[in-house]
Design an enzyme around this catalytic site. Structure first.
Site, PDB file in Angstrom:
ATOM      1  CD1 TRP A   1      19.032  75.291 -66.424  1.00 18.35           C
ATOM      2  CD2 TRP A   1      17.433  74.630 -65.010  1.00 18.35           C
ATOM      3  NE1 TRP A   1      17.889  75.976 -66.750  1.00 18.35           N
ATOM      4  CE2 TRP A   1      16.897  75.589 -65.895  1.00 18.35           C
ATOM      5  CE3 TRP A   1      16.611  74.090 -64.049  1.00 18.35           C
ATOM      6  CZ2 TRP A   1      15.563  75.999 -65.844  1.00 18.35           C
ATOM      7  CZ3 TRP A   1      15.289  74.502 -63.988  1.00 18.35           C
ATOM      8  CH2 TRP A   1      14.779  75.445 -64.881  1.00 18.35           C
ATOM      9  CG  ASP A   2      19.583  73.717 -70.521  1.00 20.76           C
ATOM     10  OD1 ASP A   2      19.738  74.443 -69.532  1.00 20.76           O
ATOM     11  OD2 ASP A   2      19.338  74.160 -71.656  1.00 20.76           O
TER      12      ASP A   2
ATOM     13  CD  GLU B   1      18.238  82.643 -67.605  1.00 21.61           C
ATOM     14  OE1 GLU B   1      18.382  83.149 -68.726  1.00 21.61           O
ATOM     15  OE2 GLU B   1      18.900  81.664 -67.194  1.00 21.61           O
TER      16      GLU B   1
ATOM     17  CE  LYS C   1      15.217  83.295 -71.427  1.00 24.99           C
ATOM     18  NZ  LYS C   1      16.641  83.380 -71.101  1.00 24.99           N
ATOM     19  CD  GLN C   2      13.539  79.700 -68.418  1.00 26.80           C
ATOM     20  OE1 GLN C   2      14.187  80.666 -68.801  1.00 26.80           O
ATOM     21  NE2 GLN C   2      14.025  78.479 -68.356  1.00 26.80           N
TER      22      GLN C   2
HETATM   23  C1  BGC Z   1      17.238  79.732 -70.301  1.00 25.77           C
HETATM   24  C2  BGC Z   1      17.921  78.841 -69.287  1.00 25.77           C
HETATM   25  C3  BGC Z   1      18.676  77.763 -70.011  1.00 25.77           C
HETATM   26  C4  BGC Z   1      19.634  78.342 -71.024  1.00 25.77           C
HETATM   27  C5  BGC Z   1      20.336  77.289 -71.844  1.00 25.77           C
HETATM   28  C6  BGC Z   1      18.270  80.264 -71.275  1.00 25.77           C
HETATM   29  O1  BGC Z   1      17.646  81.028 -72.259  1.00 25.77           O
HETATM   30  O2  BGC Z   1      16.595  80.808 -69.675  1.00 25.77           O
HETATM   31  O3  BGC Z   1      16.973  78.284 -68.430  1.00 25.77           O
HETATM   32  O4  BGC Z   1      19.389  77.000 -69.092  1.00 25.77           O
HETATM   33  O5  BGC Z   1      18.911  79.165 -71.915  1.00 25.77           O
HETATM   34  O6  BGC Z   1      19.435  76.542 -72.566  1.00 25.77           O
END
Ligand code: BGC
Length: 759
Positions: free
Chosen positions: A339-340, A479, A592-593
């Site tokens: 999704w980035d 996550e 995490k984010q």
């Molecule tokens: C993040 C995801 C991201 C992926 C690739 C993961 O660590 O939690 O949101 O899409 O890294 O960058």
């Protein structure tokens, strides 16, 4: 300080791999890691967009192709090598304006011979099949025989540093002596995609060719040509290395002949001619993408680095490839697309290079069948885009990986991180809102909206007791928490995805009723589905707090342990609070984010200022930023709610993600989402650009006191807008007639004119 350059002074074995990523030269077709030819340390990396293979690897991954960079200098028989010679001086410069990587070094061999080497390299933006290097070699204290070795290495593997996972994706088909020059043709293991690399050295001075003898050899999986020459103390000899690349994805002709013709033409036109058209092509790109931040050199260089690498990673000429999370810069995340791309990188392209944006969305369209297969295989309907994607849209997320303590763990994202579907739908509608490209929507976009909505119809669960629809056992953007119920980001966007599908179905009916009819037949949807969609969108469960201010990230989040973050590292990144069990993060409120915060940025018009502020403050205290996707989002929301100090800090963290390696893994590739997040931080954050409910652009800028001026341009529908934001004045230039709201007042701009607004 040159604000267009990233420079590395001094040789340090420990930062080689990091700078290999920072110094990648890419053109969206090919990414060549910024390897230093004269060092044995480092990871070879020649990545070609769309070349994937599984072979013996855990999952399908981007192939590390045969390495064409091989170039050795031997003084007599002594190899010029950074690890064995003494390094008298060393500097590398990435000139981002022209996309040229150069190196200047002076080294002395064990036997005391000192040589100066100045080199440069480009990967052509004007002709994606071409790349080249130039070497200026000057003996400082000797005259004598020098051997120059040019080679292509077919022994490359993926995961070369990971003994248990090394895998070879190429079988050697043929080595060629093209006299002068060499070629190596390989094929991938599964799909048998042919790949060829050709290289040729040209060394000439005023007397003509400088080479005295040549030997061609095939050494195992390497193809080599060695030239003997004589060099004089104090005299500089120049050697050009020309390279061309072709794969079966590019041509139906025999690869060797396509690449050879390209090489012959390239050599005929010459290194400098191609270099000029390459730089001109970059000039055009910079006209679209550049951001100027006057008064803050650190921010200026940092933002340019992000814009440069992001623009370098895309190629509008290929609608079957996208940009991986690590772009074409390394093997991290196996070259997979997340999704980035749609949520973090795509906005940059939509507003600056819409053709690229379209190509990126077309990649999703071209992989729809894979997405349908994903849905079918997991018992659902419609299209379920993969959490991690490669070349065909089927799910390629690995099932197993390692946690923060190195324990093997099951990875659930490929099974549960469903929000990717709505993220792609969001990309489609954003593209349309900014470009008004009706053709795209009619022919491709609506189909994706309908099929993703159809997936949600089959994925939601009806809770009879509560008379609501739920989406259970998912992973949201954060996550750390798996198998959660009713993640608000997922549910909100599923609702939104369904609503957009209904809206654009009606839109298509008005534009081309027959097309809609055909589509409904193809996708097997009818009025009954549409009625059900309306019902789902009305009754989908969105968790809230009792007083309605703090949005609960998922059902039950408020009951988890609150563990305050109190310490930060030298890069101002949060340190794990004492006592946290890294294998039990799911029991805590640490995230995490950005998750709820992310939602407020994807759909900003849905939330009031007060709700945004309260949620920003609540979640900021709980966010570990263990993903590089996170700081930019906190910077944007921070600016929207007045937390300007922290917002600047998060912005700098974002733009320096790779330059300072603040996630600790730049070795493995670029943080592509963070490059897009950098652009968003400036444009959506500091400039406060958004699309108002009336459909017009809105600006609400705030710039730090040390910024004298912030300048950038965007494409808006059929015109180009250029913004110059000073401390007390805002100037907006438009090529077309436009209305724009600045700090809540509407200004009309006529064609090719500027409005000047006092703050
Ligand atoms: C993040 C995801 C991201 C992926 C690739 C993961 O660590 O939690 O949101 O899409 O890294 O960058």
């Amino acid at each position: 300080m040159n604000l267009w350059n990233v420079e590395l002074e001094g040789y340090n074995k420990n930062n080689i791999k990091k700078y290999e990523t920072i110094f990648v030269l890419a053109n969206g077709y090919k990414g060549l890691r910024g390897r230093l030819e004269f060092s044995k340390i480092g990871n070879k990396g020649n990545f070609l967009a769309g070349i994937f293979d599984k072979g013996q690897a855990q999952v399908t991954e981007i192939v590390n192709c045969q390495d064409p960079l091989g170039f050795n200098i031997y003084i007599d028989n002594e190899l010029v090598n950074m690890e064995e010679c003494s390094v008298d001086s060393f500097k590398r410069v990435l000139n981002m304006k022209e996309a040229i990587l150069s190196a200047e070094l002076v080294v002395t061999t064990k036997s005391g011979k000192t040589v100066e080497i100045n080199s440069e390299r480009y990967v052509s933006k004007s002709n994606v099949h071409r790349w080249a290097s130039k070497y200026e070699i000057t003996p400082k204290n000797f005259s004598g025989k020098v051997f120059i070795e040019n080679y292509i290495d077919g022994s490359v593997t993926n995961s070369s540093d990971d003994v248990m996972n090394r895998s070879k994706h190429l079988s050697i088909i043929q080595a060629y002596d093209i006299r002068p020059g060499i070629a190596l043709e390989t094929k991938t293991i599964d799909k048998k995609i042919g790949i060829i690399e050709l290289t040729r050295l040209i060394g000439e001075n005023s007397k003509g060719n400088i080479f005295k003898a040549r030997r061609y050899s095939k050494l195992g999986e390497k193809v080599v040509e060695v030239y003997e020459t004589f060099m004089r103390e104090g005299t500089t000899e120049v050697i050009y290395k020309y390279g061309t690349t072709y794969t079966d994805r590019d041509t139906d002709e025999e690869l060797y002949y396509s690449a050879l013709e390209e090489l012959n033409n390239f050599v005929l036109q010459g290194y400098e001619t191609e270099k000029s058209s390459h730089s001109e092509a970059w000039d055009e790109v910079w006209k679209d993408i550049d951001i100027q931040i006057q008064g803050d050199d650190k921010a200026q260089v940092g933002i340019r680095f992000n814009l440069f690498q992001l623009a370098a990673s895309a190629y509008e000429g290929d609608e079957k490839v996208s940009i991986a999370a690590k772009a074409l810069h390394g093997e991290g995340y196996k070259g997979h697309v997340f999704w980035d791309t749609e949520v973090f990188m795509l906005p940059f392209f939509i507003y600056t290079r819409p053709k690229v944006a379209k190509a990126l969305l077309m990649y999703r369209y071209n992989t729809l069948d894979g997405a349908r297969e994903n849905a079918r295989l997991s018992g659902y309907r419609g299209a379920r885009f993969p959490w991690e994607a490669a070349d065909d849209g089927t799910e390629v997320t690995p099932k197993w990986g390692f946690d923060y303590e190195g324990n093997a763990v099951r990875i659930w994202t490929g099974d549960e991180e469903f929000h990717i579907n709505s993220d792609i739908a969001f990309g489609i509608t954003e593209y349309f809102r900014v470009t008004c490209d009706e053709g795209f929507l009619i022919n491709f976009g609506v189909e994706m909206l309908l099929d993703t909505a159809k997936f949600w119809e089959s994925r939601v669960e009806y809770n009879e007791e509560e008379d609501r629809y739920e989406i259970n056992s998912v992973i949201g953007p954060d996550e750390f928490h798996e198998h959660v119920n009713n993640n608000v980001f997922t549910n909100y966007l599923a609702k939104w995805n369904i609503e957009k599908a209904i809206y654009f179905k009606e839109w298509l009916k008005r534009k081309d009723e027959n097309k809609l009819k055909i589509l409904c037949n193809q996708l097997c949807v009818n009025e009954e589905d549409f009625e059900k969609w309306v019902d789902i969108s009305k009754k989908i469960y969105i968790p809230k707090s009792e007083d309605g201010t703090i949005i609960e990230q998922f059902q039950g989040f408020f009951d988890l342990d609150y563990i305050p973050i109190t310490e930060y590292d030298q890069n101002s990144m949060p340190i794990w609070p004492k006592g946290v069990k890294l294998d039990r993060l799911g029991d805590t409120q640490l995230i995490k984010q950005a998750d709820v915060v992310q939602l407020m940025l994807v759909l900003p018009e849905e939330f009031s200022y007060d709700i945004k502020k309260a949620n920003y403050e609540y979640y900021e205290k709980r966010t570990m930023h263990k993903s590089s996707l996170s700081p930019s989002m906190y910077s944007i929301l921070g600016l929207a709610v007045g937390d300007t100090n922290n917002a600047y800090k998060y912005f700098i963290k974002t733009v320096y993600t790779d330059l300072e390696d603040n996630q600790g893994n730049t070795d493995f590739g670029l943080h592509g989402a963070s490059t897009g997040g950098s652009w968003q931080s400036v444009v959506f954050g500091f400039a406060g650009l958004s699309i108002g409910l009336d459909g017009n652009l809105k600006l609400r800028p705030w710039i730090p006191s040390n910024w004298d001026k912030l300048c950038f341009g965007v494409n808006w529908r059929n015109s180009k807008l250029q913004f110059s934001i000073y401390q007390d004045v805002i100037e907006v230039y438009s090529t077309g007639e436009n209305s724009i709201s600045v700090n809540d007042r509407i200004y009309k701009i006529s064609k090719n004119s500027t409005v000047v607004i006092k703050k």
